[in-house]
Design an enzyme around this catalytic site. Structure first.
Site, PDB file in Angstrom:
ATOM      1  N   TYR A  54      28.184  50.885 -10.170  1.00 31.66           N
ATOM      2  CA  TYR A  54      29.454  51.479 -10.617  1.00 31.66           C
ATOM      3  C   TYR A  54      30.050  52.377  -9.529  1.00 31.66           C
ATOM      4  CZ  TYR A  54      30.364  50.011 -15.430  1.00 31.66           C
ATOM      5  OH  TYR A  54      30.716  49.298 -16.543  1.00 31.66           O
ATOM      6  N   GLU A  87      36.963  49.999  -4.768  1.00 30.73           N
ATOM      7  CA  GLU A  87      38.295  49.797  -5.338  1.00 30.73           C
ATOM      8  C   GLU A  87      39.258  50.883  -4.869  1.00 30.73           C
ATOM      9  OE1 GLU A  87      38.062  49.324  -9.606  1.00 30.73           O
ATOM     10  OE2 GLU A  87      36.329  47.992  -9.402  1.00 30.73           O
TER      11      GLU A  87
END
Length: 752
Positions: free
Chosen positions: A157, A164
């Site tokens: 994560y 991102e």
């Protein structure tokens, strides 16, 4: 067919992501030679651009995730549509950036993102396949898959989110990306910059949400098998199990069917009950407002159905209806224990703990008026509390006997009542720790406590023996508790409070058990009933509250722009308008409804609270005083132990006129409202006070914490409240980073 399709879909996605993982791995062997000479950052930078076919496969497999939104929307999977859409669209936004921005493609952030996606998605989709095949996602899936599904996020994560954010950053400042879309390029650039800032609080939220999910999943997987059912249980369903969904739908359909058969059929045909129940509860309230008789018919039908359909498993394993169990004779009887406190009885006076102070007299009057003026509580609630301040003798409750079902409950007024010298008849679980706390507190108070025991109090050797033999179980001993209570203190006024609370389906069971006791005591002893209504329900409210909510929604402020942004990006799912069009009765009278139902709390919670509503209006119609005031959102341990709810509570006060209260404050003000209902004959709780509709009982004395006059519905502010909380938590860190960045820039440009 549904399962076959989902198995095929998840298997295809797992295969696609495995293909992406394989193609990504080829960057490690460029031209067939291990790339030992390149740095890790160089390899990550080449991940998107070097391997042949990776771009195409990644585009297809990530775009296929859009079907997950469709699956949630049509009920193929039990996932919230909005959350699923947000998760998928964040990936699509990142994919769009890397496809059209050469700068993002060549940056190591794209590699981090792609590797993170691949490594998390392959085991995730394979886990779903295994869950569909085995029929059990918790215990029957292969342990390696289960472990990877709930553990890889610890590393992946942060890795994916970091990738991102770098991708967004590079795309936002990439001239080629901006010029590729001449008409909207600048807007896209700003969109990605804003999205980066959203990730700052959103990333930790997603991470810690998964931490909570992992704990829950592991706890369920390794939980000990449940003992055979005993006592009050859900009815058997069509498959031989005890589905809470089928029972909940049947109960609500039975109630609604008393007024509208077609609406009842719609309830029974609802596919995704977990996320589709709220509209049917609203329909029920609408039907009840048609006439007083309709309101009572609906309530009586719901109560009758639940008492008849729910079952009671006896000691020998045989099963009978709960109604029959409550009416049959029992050989076993409880003994009675009594403890009288040694403290001196104080002068009656209303005192409310609030923000580290104890408010009474003029200070309390001032604070109550502030709550009313701000809209945190309704005028009728403020007036009731002020009457208690003006009539301190009302607080001498020695003439009443308070039956507390769930005496140790976090929201129960046990300690407040004991400090006033009240007589309490305590019902709580037969666990020695509970009774050690209750009895010890009672001994040091001016009040008295009476409680059921397994053996005579005189035969107890010591305190440990006393604690061990005190108490009763509302699930398994409901008929015995009723038998013990009915003849207790003959001729005395009983006030029966339903305070026990449990999570999930257990809340329905304990509420039904309490209801059976309330039914018996109100019918045979004309006992006063006392409930704590939740603000997260559908209630009739005043016209003034509805209009205040409408004004708050229509205000023009800078904050309204922030709220409008969330409405747009969520496509109307967040920050929904609270004020509704009025409901109209058969004789043309208008009633105003506030929809406080929160989907996150689930249909079991809604049914348990509605059961109390049904009993409240039926008992009042039969001549009992019924105090059923709405309590505010309160930071009890049972609520804030869930991280998401705790964060939402932290952010909610942004939305005026919300206020989240401490348990001690809530207990004190709710006792004041109960006292008013008992003492003042003009109270709506009194059956002699005329109401236009029985459901108006919940309109008066509402200490709702601001949800009635807020611009937005309770269920639509949760996610934004969590975001606000995360912004508050991260503000100091963002400030430090900003200061460091400014200092670095100043030094770079020669200003320092």
């Amino acid at each position: 067919l549904k399962n076959l399709y989902l198995i095929a879909y998840n298997l295809a996605c797992a295969t696609g992501w495995a293909g992406c993982l394989y193609l990504s791995g080829r960057v490690l062997f460029q031209d067939g030679i291990p790339c030992c000479s390149q740095t890790l950052l160089d390899l990550l930078s080449d991940t998107y651009t070097y391997p042949q076919y990776l771009k195409e496969v990644l585009f297809v497999v990530q775009s296929a995730a859009l079907l997950e939104i469709v699956h949630a929307a049509i009920g193929l999977v039990r996932s919230p549509v909005v959350v699923t859409a947000m998760q998928v669209m964040s990936r699509i936004v990142a994919l769009f950036a890397v496809v059209y921005s050469p700068a993002a493609q060549a940056h190591f952030g794209s590699g981090l993102m792609i590797w993170g996606w691949c490594l998390v998605e392959v085991p995730r989709y394979l886990f779903y396949v295994a869950a569909l095949i085995t029929g059990d996602a918790t215990k029957k899936t292969p342990y390696p898959l289960f472990y990877l599904r709930y553990s890889l996020f610890y590393i992946l994560y942060p890795m994916g989110i970091t990738g991102e954010m770098f991708t967004f950053y590079k795309a936002a400042y990439d001239p080629a990306f901006v010029s590729a879309f001449p008409s909207i390029g600048l807007y896209l650039s700003w969109f990605y910059i804003i999205t980066m800032f959203v990730y700052i609080p959103g990333g930790p939220f997603m991470y810690f949400n998964m931490v909570g999910n992992r704990k829950s999943a592991f706890r369920k997987r390794f939980a000990k098998p449940r003992p055979p059912p005993k006592g009050l249980v859900f009815p058997l369903d069509s498959k031989g199990g005890r589905s809470t969904t089928e029972a909940g739908k049947a109960a609500l359909a039975a109630a609604v069917g008393a007024a509208d058969k077609a609406a009842a059929e719609k309830i029974l045909k609802t596919r995704n009950w977990r996320f589709g129940y709220t509209k049917h509860f609203l329909t029920m309230v609408d039907l009840q407002t048609k006439s007083p008789s309709a309101a009572l018919k609906v309530a009586k039908a719901g109560l009758d159905h639940m008492h008849e359909s729910f079952q009671f498993i006896q000691d020998d394993g045989s099963s009978i209806s709960f109604r029959k169990a409550m009416t049959q004779k029992n050989k076993t009887k409880f003994e009675t224990g009594t403890i009288k406190g040694s403290a001196k009885k104080p002068s009656p006076n209303l005192s409310v703990p609030y923000k580290g102070k104890k408010l009474s007299g003029d200070a309390l009057v001032t604070q109550v008026k502030k709550w009313v003026d701000y809209g945190t509580i309704e005028q009728s609630a403020g007036d009731a509390i002020l009457k208690c301040v003006a009539n301190p003798k009302w607080l001498d409750l020695s003439d009443k006997y308070f039956v507390m079902l769930g005496a140790g409950s976090a929201m129960g007024p046990f300690k407040v009542l004991m400090s006033l010298g009240a007589n309490i008849i305590a019902i709580d679980l037969d666990r020695s720790g509970i009774w050690k706390n209750l009895i010890t507190y009672a001994r040091n108070s001016p009040g008295s406590i009476t409680f059921p025991m397994k053996k005579a109090q005189s035969s107890c050797k010591d305190d440990d023996d006393l604690f061990a033999n005190s108490g009763s179980n509302l699930f398994t001993e409901t008929p015995l508790i009723k038998d013990w209570l009915l003849p207790l203190f003959p001729g005395k006024d009983l006030v029966v409070g339903s305070y026990a609370y449990l999570d999930g389906a257990l809340h329905v069971q304990v509420s039904l058990a309490m209801d059976a006791i309330c039914k018996a005591l109100s019918e045979e002893r004309k006992a006063t009933l006392a409930y704590l209504c939740t603000p997260t329900d559908a209630h009739l409210c005043s016209k003034e509250a509805s209009e205040a909510s409408r004004r708050e929604y229509n205000r023009m402020t800078v904050g309204r722009l922030f709220e409008g942004f969330w409405q747009i990006v969520s496509r109307g799912a967040f920050l929904k308008k609270n004020a509704r069009k009025p409901l109209t009765s058969d004789d043309g009278e208008e009633f105003y409804l506030v929809d406080g139902l929160a989907v996150a709390q689930g249909p079991n919670y809604a049914l348990a609270k509605r059961l109390q509503h049904w009993r409240a209006i039926v008992a009042r119609e039969q001549g009992s005083i019924v105090s059923s005031n709405i309590a505010p959102a309160t930071s009890t341990a049972s609520v804030v132990h869930a991280k998401t709810f705790a964060m939402a509570y932290e952010g909610m006060p942004y939305f005026a006129p919300y206020e989240i209260f401490e348990p001690d404050t809530s207990k004190a003000v709710m006792l004041a409202l109960l006292t008013f209902d008992i003492r003042d004959k003009a109270s709506a709780a009194n059956p002699n006070t005329k109401l236009s509709n029985p459901n108006e009982l919940f309109k008066f004395g509402s200490f709702n914490g601001g949800c009635w006059r807020c611009a937005y519905t309770v269920s639509s502010i949760g996610e934004v409240s969590v975001f606000i909380c995360l912004v508050k938590w991260s503000a100091p860190y963002v400030g430090v980073l900003g200061a460091v960045g400014a200092a670095a820039a100043a030094k770079y440009f020669g200003y320092a």
